[in-house]
Write an enzyme that holds these catalytic residues in place. Structure first.
Site, short mmCIF file in Angstrom:
data_model
loop_
_atom_site.label_atom_id
_atom_site.label_comp_id
_atom_site.label_asym_id
_atom_site.label_seq_id
_atom_site.Cartn_x
_atom_site.Cartn_y
_atom_site.Cartn_z
N ASN A 116 -10.64 4.18 -2.86
CA ASN A 116 -9.86 3.03 -2.37
C ASN A 116 -10.50 1.75 -2.94
O ASN A 116 -11.47 1.25 -2.42
CB ASN A 116 -9.91 3.04 -0.84
CG ASN A 116 -9.18 1.86 -0.23
OD1 ASN A 116 -8.72 0.97 -0.94
ND2 ASN A 116 -9.07 1.87 1.08
N LYS A 148 -14.14 1.80 -1.51
CA LYS A 148 -14.50 2.78 -0.48
C LYS A 148 -14.21 4.15 -1.05
O LYS A 148 -13.25 4.32 -1.80
CB LYS A 148 -13.66 2.56 0.78
CG LYS A 148 -13.98 1.28 1.51
CD LYS A 148 -13.20 1.21 2.82
CE LYS A 148 -13.20 -0.21 3.35
NZ LYS A 148 -12.06 -0.55 4.16
N ARG A 159 -5.90 5.21 -3.52
CA ARG A 159 -5.05 4.36 -2.69
C ARG A 159 -4.61 3.17 -3.54
O ARG A 159 -5.44 2.47 -4.13
CB ARG A 159 -5.82 3.86 -1.47
CG ARG A 159 -4.98 2.90 -0.67
CD ARG A 159 -5.82 1.99 0.14
NE ARG A 159 -4.97 0.99 0.78
CZ ARG A 159 -5.37 -0.23 1.07
NH1 ARG A 159 -6.59 -0.61 0.77
NH2 ARG A 159 -4.56 -1.08 1.64
N HIS A 200 0.46 -1.06 4.74
CA HIS A 200 -0.08 -0.13 5.76
C HIS A 200 0.79 1.13 5.86
O HIS A 200 0.74 1.84 6.87
CB HIS A 200 -0.17 -0.78 7.15
CG HIS A 200 -1.26 -1.81 7.27
ND1 HIS A 200 -1.09 -2.98 7.97
CD2 HIS A 200 -2.52 -1.84 6.79
CE1 HIS A 200 -2.21 -3.69 7.92
NE2 HIS A 200 -3.08 -3.03 7.20
N HIS A 242 -0.33 -1.65 13.86
CA HIS A 242 -1.57 -1.37 13.12
C HIS A 242 -2.37 -2.67 13.13
O HIS A 242 -2.06 -3.59 12.37
CB HIS A 242 -1.27 -0.91 11.69
CG HIS A 242 -2.51 -0.66 10.89
ND1 HIS A 242 -2.86 0.58 10.42
CD2 HIS A 242 -3.51 -1.49 10.50
CE1 HIS A 242 -4.02 0.50 9.78
NE2 HIS A 242 -4.42 -0.76 9.80
N GLY A 283 -6.61 -6.80 8.74
CA GLY A 283 -5.21 -6.98 8.34
C GLY A 283 -4.37 -6.35 9.44
O GLY A 283 -4.75 -5.30 9.96
N ARG A 324 -5.77 -14.32 8.11
CA ARG A 324 -4.44 -14.73 7.64
C ARG A 324 -3.64 -15.34 8.78
O ARG A 324 -3.70 -14.86 9.92
CB ARG A 324 -3.67 -13.54 7.08
CG ARG A 324 -4.29 -12.93 5.84
CD ARG A 324 -3.33 -11.91 5.22
NE ARG A 324 -3.99 -11.12 4.20
CZ ARG A 324 -4.17 -9.79 4.27
NH1 ARG A 324 -3.72 -9.11 5.32
NH2 ARG A 324 -4.78 -9.15 3.31
N ASP A 326 -13.74 -11.71 13.46
CA ASP A 326 -14.02 -10.38 14.02
C ASP A 326 -13.69 -10.34 15.51
O ASP A 326 -14.24 -11.11 16.31
CB ASP A 326 -15.50 -10.06 13.79
CG ASP A 326 -15.81 -8.62 14.09
OD1 ASP A 326 -15.91 -7.83 13.15
OD2 ASP A 326 -15.95 -8.29 15.29
N GLU A 348 -6.01 7.18 7.06
CA GLU A 348 -5.33 7.03 5.77
C GLU A 348 -5.94 7.95 4.71
O GLU A 348 -5.22 8.46 3.85
CB GLU A 348 -5.43 5.56 5.32
CG GLU A 348 -4.56 4.65 6.19
CD GLU A 348 -4.97 3.19 6.16
OE1 GLU A 348 -5.96 2.84 6.83
OE2 GLU A 348 -4.32 2.40 5.46
P1 ADP Z 1 -9.40 -3.42 8.10
O1 ADP Z 1 -8.10 -4.16 8.14
O2 ADP Z 1 -10.47 -4.13 7.35
O3 ADP Z 1 -9.26 -1.94 7.77
P2 ADP Z 1 -10.25 -2.38 10.69
O4 ADP Z 1 -9.07 -1.52 10.98
O5 ADP Z 1 -11.54 -1.71 10.32
O6 ADP Z 1 -9.91 -3.49 9.62
O7 ADP Z 1 -10.49 -3.29 11.99
C1 ADP Z 1 -11.49 -4.25 12.03
C2 ADP Z 1 -11.33 -5.02 13.34
O8 ADP Z 1 -11.48 -4.12 14.46
C3 ADP Z 1 -12.37 -6.12 13.53
O9 ADP Z 1 -11.76 -7.32 14.00
C4 ADP Z 1 -13.28 -5.55 14.62
O10 ADP Z 1 -13.89 -6.54 15.40
C5 ADP Z 1 -12.29 -4.76 15.43
N1 ADP Z 1 -13.00 -3.82 16.30
C6 ADP Z 1 -13.71 -2.72 15.95
N2 ADP Z 1 -14.30 -2.17 17.06
C7 ADP Z 1 -13.95 -2.94 18.11
C8 ADP Z 1 -14.23 -2.90 19.53
N3 ADP Z 1 -14.99 -1.95 20.07
N4 ADP Z 1 -13.67 -3.85 20.31
C9 ADP Z 1 -12.89 -4.82 19.80
N5 ADP Z 1 -12.60 -4.91 18.48
C10 ADP Z 1 -13.12 -3.99 17.65
#
Ligand code: ADP
Length: 396
Positions: free
Chosen positions: A9, A16, A88, A177, A204, A208, A237, A279, A382
């Protein structure tokens, strides 16, 4: 059994990777090459519960794939199990309605979509070219984020702008997605027989974030557009807003169109409003210690997600299921609760205790007894989808 797939990916500045065995059910090794294109590039391998991190001398996508090949040469027992490589690919335009075995035509097709995904497509092509060189005997497949949404009707995918932009430039909603949505649709059909004949909403929510309505197994509407900027508020975004704002931002700060778009793509969303972080976990911690801006950012995220779910639901005959997935959808009980609070008018409700106590990484029904719609948490996968598509293309 010899059926392992190397999944690659390539993002614009990261790569990744994972090796999946037993029809994608088992991850033998996984890792990430980070900060590609800088002097600080590293590659990390996770294998048998241990992490190995190395600096990447050249810091390119090519050097990352070379490191993966070198790792495989040191682990011949795993190398011997490989039967293919799955890539991907973010944008397949209107050319790719499903996954494809990579040949020169497919490479040309991905190249033609590059104007629609200028950051991602060059990275994908680098990843494909170097893997074709380093793994010349393995068949390789391309799995597109856009393919699942090729079922959208014209009324849904066209932008109401002069038609020649579509005819001559293919400007339309594509949606992203898709690999995650296809996985969720199939997984739901395993746990709820008959859901493939029903109406399903999926949120999702990760860094993103997007939504999708799935009508009888097919995507009928989705929130992202010609690029992933449209739709929900996300980590960095803005999501949808009045397009005129772009020119206001340009004039206010004397920015070019690309620089103003950068503000909307990289400095907005949760980060822009909270002025703290993109985050979700960091923002929830800040909210718990009284940071009102963090709470505002999270609540704005939730209300926009709810509005958008209601919007894509207009393409369904009934809303039988709502699925939360992605890092936030799977883990943030706070956001799931607030989003569902805003969906009461649609008779969607969750059981607060089930929602709060949901164990990490598990599929769970969190609906309230009164809810007309079954509400689920389903972890997405995925990589599994990419591995399964690659196996199926190799076998046919
Ligand atoms: P990407 O779009 O990069 O694939 P992910 O699906 O990995 O993103 O999601 C990342 C988000 O999920 C971040 O905002 C992170 O803070 C949030 N996240 C992960 N674990 C937790 C948790 N236990 N509680 C709240 N948010 C979380």
């Amino acid at each position: 059994m010899k059926d392992s797939i190397l999944v690659i990916n390539c993002g614009s500045s990261s790569l990744k990777f994972a090796i999946l065995a037993n029809a994608g059910q088992e991850t033998l090794m996984e890792g990430i090459a980070d900060q590609l294109g800088s002097n600080n590039s590293t590659i990390t391998f996770k294998y048998q519960g241990k992490k190995l991190q190395k600096t990447l001398a050249l810091g390119s996508h090519e050097s990352a794939v070379k490191e993966i090949k070198a790792w495989l040469d040191l682990h011949p027992a795993i190398n011997d199990l490989l039967v293919g490589v799955g890539h991907r690919i973010v944008h397949g335009g209107e050319t790719f309605k499903q996954s494809a075995l990579i040949n020169q035509d497919v490479i040309n097709g991905i190249q033609e979509c590059a104007s629609l995904a200028p950051l991602h497509s060059p990275a994908h092509l680098k990843g494909i070219n170097i893997s074709l060189t380093l793994f010349p005997t393995l068949p390789q497949a391309a799995v597109f984020d856009t393919s699942f949404h090729q079922s959208l009707s014209e009324e849904q995918f066209l932008y109401p702008i002069p038609m020649d932009f579509y005819r001559e430039h293919h400007f339309r909603k594509y949606g992203f997605h898709g690999t995650s949505y296809r996985y969720i649709s199939q997984r739901l059909a395993q746990i709820w027989k008959g859901s493939e004949q029903q109406g399903v909403l999926v949120a999702h929510l990760g860094n993103g974030a997007s939504t999708c309505a799935i009508n009888k197994g097919k995507s009928s509407d989705t929130s992202m557009g010609i690029t992933p900027l449209e739709g929900l508020m996300m980590g960095t975004r803005s999501g949808s807003l009045d397009p005129s704002l772009l020119t206001f931002i340009m004039k206010a700060k004397n920015l070019s169109a690309d620089e103003a778009l950068d503000v909307l793509n990289k400095k907005s969303g949760l980060l822009g409003v909270s002025e703290l972080s993109n985050d979700c976990r960091t923002l929830e911690e800040a909210m718990e210690s009284g940071d009102e801006r963090a709470k505002l950012a999270l609540d704005m995220f939730a209300i926009r997600a709810a509005k958008n779910l209601a919007s894509v639901a207009t393409t369904l005959e009934s809303i039988d299921h709502l699925v939360f997935t992605g890092g936030i959808g799977e883990n943030s009980s706070y956001l799931r609760q607030v989003i569902c609070n805003h969906l009461k008018a649609l008779n969607i409700g969750i059981n607060s205790t089930l929602n709060k106590d949901a164990p990490r990484g598990e599929t769970l029904n969190i609906s309230s007894n009164e809810s007309n719609t079954k509400v689920w948490i389903i972890p997405t996968n995925e990589e599994l989808m990419i591995a399964l598509d690659t196996i199926s293309l190799i076998q046919h």
